[in-house]
Enzyme design. Structure first.
Site, PDB file in Angstrom:
ATOM      1  N   GLN A 155       8.103   1.846   3.245  1.00  0.00           N
ATOM      2  CA  GLN A 155       8.890   1.742   2.008  1.00  0.00           C
ATOM      3  C   GLN A 155       9.086   3.187   1.536  1.00  0.00           C
ATOM      4  O   GLN A 155       8.207   3.764   0.907  1.00  0.00           O
ATOM      5  CB  GLN A 155       8.141   0.923   0.948  1.00  0.00           C
ATOM      6  CG  GLN A 155       8.986   0.698  -0.299  1.00  0.00           C
ATOM      7  CD  GLN A 155       8.174   0.186  -1.482  1.00  0.00           C
ATOM      8  OE1 GLN A 155       6.974   0.403  -1.570  1.00  0.00           O
ATOM      9  NE2 GLN A 155       8.846  -0.480  -2.415  1.00  0.00           N
TER      10      GLN A 155
ATOM     11  N   ALA B 174       0.829  -1.214   0.000  1.00  0.00           N
ATOM     12  CA  ALA B 174       0.000   0.000   0.000  1.00  0.00           C
ATOM     13  C   ALA B 174       0.858   1.257   0.000  1.00  0.00           C
ATOM     14  O   ALA B 174       0.505   2.268   0.589  1.00  0.00           O
ATOM     15  CB  ALA B 174      -0.911  -0.011   1.221  1.00  0.00           C
TER      16      ALA B 174
ATOM     17  N   LYS C   1      -4.014   6.704  -2.091  1.00  0.00           N
ATOM     18  CA  LYS C   1      -5.056   5.962  -2.827  1.00  0.00           C
ATOM     19  C   LYS C   1      -5.821   4.980  -1.952  1.00  0.00           C
ATOM     20  O   LYS C   1      -7.052   4.935  -2.007  1.00  0.00           O
ATOM     21  CB  LYS C   1      -4.420   5.221  -4.006  1.00  0.00           C
ATOM     22  CG  LYS C   1      -5.427   4.360  -4.752  1.00  0.00           C
ATOM     23  CD  LYS C   1      -4.952   3.947  -6.122  1.00  0.00           C
ATOM     24  CE  LYS C   1      -3.973   2.825  -6.084  1.00  0.00           C
ATOM     25  NZ  LYS C   1      -3.629   2.362  -7.451  1.00  0.00           N
TER      26      LYS C   1
ATOM     27  N   SER D 282     -44.715  19.299  22.866  1.00  0.00           N
ATOM     28  CA  SER D 282     -44.138  19.745  21.597  1.00  0.00           C
ATOM     29  C   SER D 282     -43.314  21.009  21.785  1.00  0.00           C
ATOM     30  O   SER D 282     -43.635  21.862  22.606  1.00  0.00           O
ATOM     31  CB  SER D 282     -45.261  20.040  20.592  1.00  0.00           C
ATOM     32  OG  SER D 282     -45.912  18.834  20.285  1.00  0.00           O
TER      33      SER D 282
ATOM     34  N   GLU E 277       6.110  -8.995 -17.391  1.00  0.00           N
ATOM     35  CA  GLU E 277       5.394  -7.715 -17.358  1.00  0.00           C
ATOM     36  C   GLU E 277       5.122  -7.251 -18.788  1.00  0.00           C
ATOM     37  O   GLU E 277       5.915  -7.514 -19.699  1.00  0.00           O
ATOM     38  CB  GLU E 277       6.222  -6.677 -16.598  1.00  0.00           C
ATOM     39  CG  GLU E 277       6.213  -6.898 -15.104  1.00  0.00           C
ATOM     40  CD  GLU E 277       4.808  -6.973 -14.534  1.00  0.00           C
ATOM     41  OE1 GLU E 277       4.102  -5.946 -14.522  1.00  0.00           O
ATOM     42  OE2 GLU E 277       4.384  -8.059 -14.107  1.00  0.00           O
TER      43      GLU E 277
ATOM     44  N   ARG F 274     -27.223   9.231  13.765  1.00  0.00           N
ATOM     45  CA  ARG F 274     -25.780   9.467  13.733  1.00  0.00           C
ATOM     46  C   ARG F 274     -25.073   8.593  14.761  1.00  0.00           C
ATOM     47  O   ARG F 274     -25.717   7.929  15.571  1.00  0.00           O
ATOM     48  CB  ARG F 274     -25.518  10.963  13.952  1.00  0.00           C
ATOM     49  CG  ARG F 274     -26.012  11.803  12.757  1.00  0.00           C
ATOM     50  CD  ARG F 274     -25.934  13.279  13.045  1.00  0.00           C
ATOM     51  NE  ARG F 274     -24.612  13.652  13.517  1.00  0.00           N
ATOM     52  CZ  ARG F 274     -24.353  14.725  14.266  1.00  0.00           C
ATOM     53  NH1 ARG F 274     -25.344  15.540  14.608  1.00  0.00           N
ATOM     54  NH2 ARG F 274     -23.132  14.992  14.654  1.00  0.00           N
TER      55      ARG F 274
ATOM     56  N   ARG G 226      -2.843   8.531 -10.482  1.00  0.00           N
ATOM     57  CA  ARG G 226      -3.990   8.694 -11.382  1.00  0.00           C
ATOM     58  C   ARG G 226      -5.296   8.995 -10.638  1.00  0.00           C
ATOM     59  O   ARG G 226      -6.310   9.299 -11.255  1.00  0.00           O
ATOM     60  CB  ARG G 226      -4.125   7.448 -12.279  1.00  0.00           C
ATOM     61  CG  ARG G 226      -3.022   7.413 -13.335  1.00  0.00           C
ATOM     62  CD  ARG G 226      -3.399   6.539 -14.501  1.00  0.00           C
ATOM     63  NE  ARG G 226      -3.301   5.125 -14.158  1.00  0.00           N
ATOM     64  CZ  ARG G 226      -4.069   4.182 -14.714  1.00  0.00           C
ATOM     65  NH1 ARG G 226      -4.991   4.499 -15.587  1.00  0.00           N
ATOM     66  NH2 ARG G 226      -3.906   2.921 -14.376  1.00  0.00           N
TER      67      ARG G 226
HETATM   68  C1  UD1 Z   1       1.324  -5.351 -10.890  1.00  0.00           C
HETATM   69  C2  UD1 Z   1       2.028  -6.604 -11.387  1.00  0.00           C
HETATM   70  C3  UD1 Z   1       1.334  -7.102 -12.649  1.00  0.00           C
HETATM   71  C4  UD1 Z   1      -0.122  -7.365 -12.391  1.00  0.00           C
HETATM   72  C5  UD1 Z   1      -0.797  -6.128 -11.805  1.00  0.00           C
HETATM   73  C6  UD1 Z   1      -2.185  -6.461 -11.355  1.00  0.00           C
HETATM   74  C7  UD1 Z   1       4.376  -6.385 -10.759  1.00  0.00           C
HETATM   75  C8  UD1 Z   1       5.738  -6.063 -11.221  1.00  0.00           C
HETATM   76  N1  UD1 Z   1       3.413  -6.283 -11.659  1.00  0.00           N
HETATM   77  O1  UD1 Z   1       1.506  -4.344 -11.866  1.00  0.00           O
HETATM   78  O2  UD1 Z   1       1.955  -8.311 -13.095  1.00  0.00           O
HETATM   79  O3  UD1 Z   1      -0.772  -7.769 -13.570  1.00  0.00           O
HETATM   80  O4  UD1 Z   1      -0.065  -5.648 -10.669  1.00  0.00           O
HETATM   81  O5  UD1 Z   1      -2.841  -5.289 -10.954  1.00  0.00           O
HETATM   82  O6  UD1 Z   1       4.194  -6.767  -9.614  1.00  0.00           O
HETATM   83  N2  UD1 Z   1       3.371  -0.932  -4.598  1.00  0.00           N
HETATM   84  C9  UD1 Z   1       4.113  -0.637  -3.485  1.00  0.00           C
HETATM   85  N3  UD1 Z   1       5.404  -0.268  -3.633  1.00  0.00           N
HETATM   86  C10 UD1 Z   1       6.003  -0.203  -4.846  1.00  0.00           C
HETATM   87  C11 UD1 Z   1       5.237  -0.511  -5.987  1.00  0.00           C
HETATM   88  C12 UD1 Z   1       3.925  -0.862  -5.829  1.00  0.00           C
HETATM   89  O7  UD1 Z   1       3.617  -0.690  -2.361  1.00  0.00           O
HETATM   90  O8  UD1 Z   1       7.185   0.134  -4.898  1.00  0.00           O
HETATM   91  C13 UD1 Z   1       1.960  -1.312  -4.434  1.00  0.00           C
HETATM   92  C14 UD1 Z   1       1.019  -0.324  -5.076  1.00  0.00           C
HETATM   93  O9  UD1 Z   1       0.632   0.681  -4.144  1.00  0.00           O
HETATM   94  C15 UD1 Z   1      -0.149  -1.214  -5.482  1.00  0.00           C
HETATM   95  C16 UD1 Z   1       0.494  -2.560  -5.753  1.00  0.00           C
HETATM   96  O10 UD1 Z   1       1.744  -2.532  -5.082  1.00  0.00           O
HETATM   97  O11 UD1 Z   1      -1.074  -1.387  -4.437  1.00  0.00           O
HETATM   98  C17 UD1 Z   1       0.670  -2.829  -7.233  1.00  0.00           C
HETATM   99  O12 UD1 Z   1       1.536  -1.870  -7.777  1.00  0.00           O
HETATM  100  P1  UD1 Z   1       1.305  -1.277  -9.223  1.00  0.00           P
HETATM  101  O13 UD1 Z   1       2.356  -0.283  -9.480  1.00  0.00           O
HETATM  102  O14 UD1 Z   1      -0.106  -0.856  -9.403  1.00  0.00           O
HETATM  103  O15 UD1 Z   1       1.587  -2.581 -10.107  1.00  0.00           O
HETATM  104  P2  UD1 Z   1       1.194  -2.774 -11.623  1.00  0.00           P
HETATM  105  O16 UD1 Z   1       2.140  -2.021 -12.476  1.00  0.00           O
HETATM  106  O17 UD1 Z   1      -0.240  -2.544 -11.810  1.00  0.00           O
END
Ligand code: UD1
Ligand code: CA
Length: 447
Positions: free
Chosen positions: A76, A10, A23, A388, A155, A316, A16
């Site tokens: 991270q 996360a 996010k 009332s 990829e 609430r 985007r």
């Molecule tokens: C990744 C997968 C891809 C898969 C897709 C599915 C890899 C290299 N690729 O691509 O094969 O089809 O998900 O949705 O794993 N994140 C981190 N730290 C980082 C990078 C990412 O915490 O350094 C987290 C992001 O916040 C996200 C998740 O990992 O929740 C996926 O990262 P994202 O960059 O969206 O991966 P994709 O390029 O979509």
């Protein structure tokens, strides 16, 4: 300590989304997206849950703890890829026995059955990857298979035209023994089209080390990842469709299901009736046989058996309605406990209050609970009749079986069985209305 550990990625910014909010904290069905991933993982009864946070880490940690106070969070600092992200968990999970499952914080809909199938597949494979079929697979990673076996994941950016034609995609969910997973991610390099450390590379590394890898295939809908506001709204629609269907299945009547909005943690008992246009915020529980009529907004409240609410009521956080309570139109209730059989029919605000059983609250009653700085409590006993348009200026107590006169401003405690009236006494002047009218008319003619 054996058992499964969860690693939830996360750290990404989610650029985007075009947002200041990380996010994974964007709300989906009344809960941060991250809670959905945590809830999915709960199916595995995890012994440890590690969240890898980066962008907005402090906020992400805070939100994660709301769902699970025992969650562990690792930073991270730089997002160098999914493999790098998993590596950050090594400090916490080295020496941890049992399996580890990697989930994404932005992928909310993985089903319990799917994770259980992955767990079962671990009996046959050292590394189990969750895949899905997609006819227009776009930029997803592709799963390169050889019969039953998973050879590697490529990829999109690094794939050949032939590999891009593969329709079996990587969801991102991966399961392996914790020590194996940590060993494999430690070996991942970044010599690829993105210059990132790909988690997906662990499959090929595993194969080179003589380990086997396999795929569990799930429905594409489960792997829906959220990258944009448009996808967030689609995810909301998908959640609502499923939650409504589940409610109907569980014996809840929804008069117009497509107009009812449920939250991740909404609980509604069998034979409850929910009218059109009812919105559930977080932490609402409704017992069997209660009725919520049209156009109500509910949040952090409990409605007991036999109670009726609305139309047009707002409950609430901290609103607790006991059995057979009736709350009518244009009533707002916050942090107030209403005992059995209380009636609050119309146009009322009850905040920071306790109302005893069978008490009737007249139309237009207000607990004046806020002095501009502090909130104060109003205590109303059982079988009281509040006239009332009574203003109850808190802190104030109205004893059992007491009454207040309509239009009263009650600033002092009312003893049990007493009648309290706090308003100007009526003055009646015979014939005065006609004389006044004549006077006004004569003045108007002169001008
Ligand atoms: C990744 C997968 C891809 C898969 C897709 C599915 C890899 C290299 N690729 O691509 O094969 O089809 O998900 O949705 O794993 N994140 C981190 N730290 C980082 C990078 C990412 O915490 O350094 C987290 C992001 O916040 C996200 C998740 O990992 O929740 C996926 O990262 P994202 O960059 O969206 O991966 P994709 O390029 O979509
Ligand atoms: Ca993604």
């Amino acid at each position: 300590m054996a058992g499964t550990s969860l690693i939830i990625l996360a750290a990404g910014l989610g650029s985007r989304m075009n947002s200041d909010l990380p996010k994974v904290l964007h709300p989906l069905a009344g809960a941060p997206m991250l809670h959905h991933a945590m809830q999915a993982g709960r199916a595995l009864d995890p012994v440890r849950t590690v969240i890898v946070a980066g962008h907005g880490a402090a906020e992400v940690e805070k939100a994660a703890r709301v769902y699970d106070p025992d969650v562990e969070v690792v930073l991270q600092a730089e997002q160098l890829g999914t493999g790098h992200a998993v590596r950050q968990a090594a400090g916490l999970l080295t020496g941890q026995s049992g399996d580890a499952v990697v989930l994404y914080g932005d992928t909310p809909f993985i089903r319990a059955e799917t994770l259980e199938a992955m767990q079962a597949a671990r009996a046959r494979h050292a590394v189990v990857v969750l895949g899905f079929r997609h006819e227009g697979p776009g930029r997803y990673g592709r799963l390169v298979t050889q019969g039953e076996a998973l050879e590697r994941i490529v990829e999109y950016k690094d794939a050949t035209a032939e590999e891009r034609a593969i329709t079996l995609c990587n969801s991102g969910v991966i399961c392996a023994q914790t020590s194996v997973l940590l060993d494999l991610v430690a070996a991942v390099g970044n010599d690829n089209a993105s210059g990132e450390y790909y988690l997906t590379d662990i499959v090929q590394i595993a194969r080179e080390r003589g380990l086997t890898a396999g795929v569990v295939i799930c429905d594409e809908a489960e792997t829906l990842g959220i990258n944009t506001r448009a996808e967030l709204s689609q995810a909301e629609a998908a959640f609502q469709a499923r939650a409504r269907a589940e409610a109907l299945e569980n014996g809840v009547t929804l008069t117009a299901p497509e107009t009812v909005f449920l939250a991740l943690d909404t609980v509604i008992g069998r034979d409850a009736v929910i009218g059109p246009n009812v919105v559930f915020g977080p932490r609402v529980t409704i017992e069997s046989g209660a009725e919520v009529r049209a156009f109500c907004h509910l949040e952090g409240c409990h409605i007991s058996r036999g109670a009726t609410v609305g139309p047009f009521a707002r409950l609430r956080p901290g609103a607790e309605l006991a059995e057979d309570v009736h709350v009518g139109n244009f009533v707002e209730i916050k942090n107030a406990v209403l005992d059995e059989g209380v009636k609050v029919g119309h146009l009322t605000y009850l905040g920071d209050a306790h109302v005893g059983e069978k008490t009737n609250i007249g139309a237009g009653t207000i607990t004046c609970n806020y002095d501009g700085v502090n909130k104060h409590h109003t205590e109303i006993g059982p079988r009281v009749f509040i006239g009332s348009n009574t203003m109850l200026v808190a802190p104030v107590t109205v004893g059992r079986d007491a009454m207040t006169g309509s239009g009263s401003v009650i600033t002092e405690d009312v003893p049990a069985e007493a009648l309290a009236i706090g308003r100007a006494r009526q003055v009646t002047k015979p014939g005065m209305a006609v004389r006044l009218m004549d006077l006004f008319l004569s003045k108007k003619k002169k001008v």
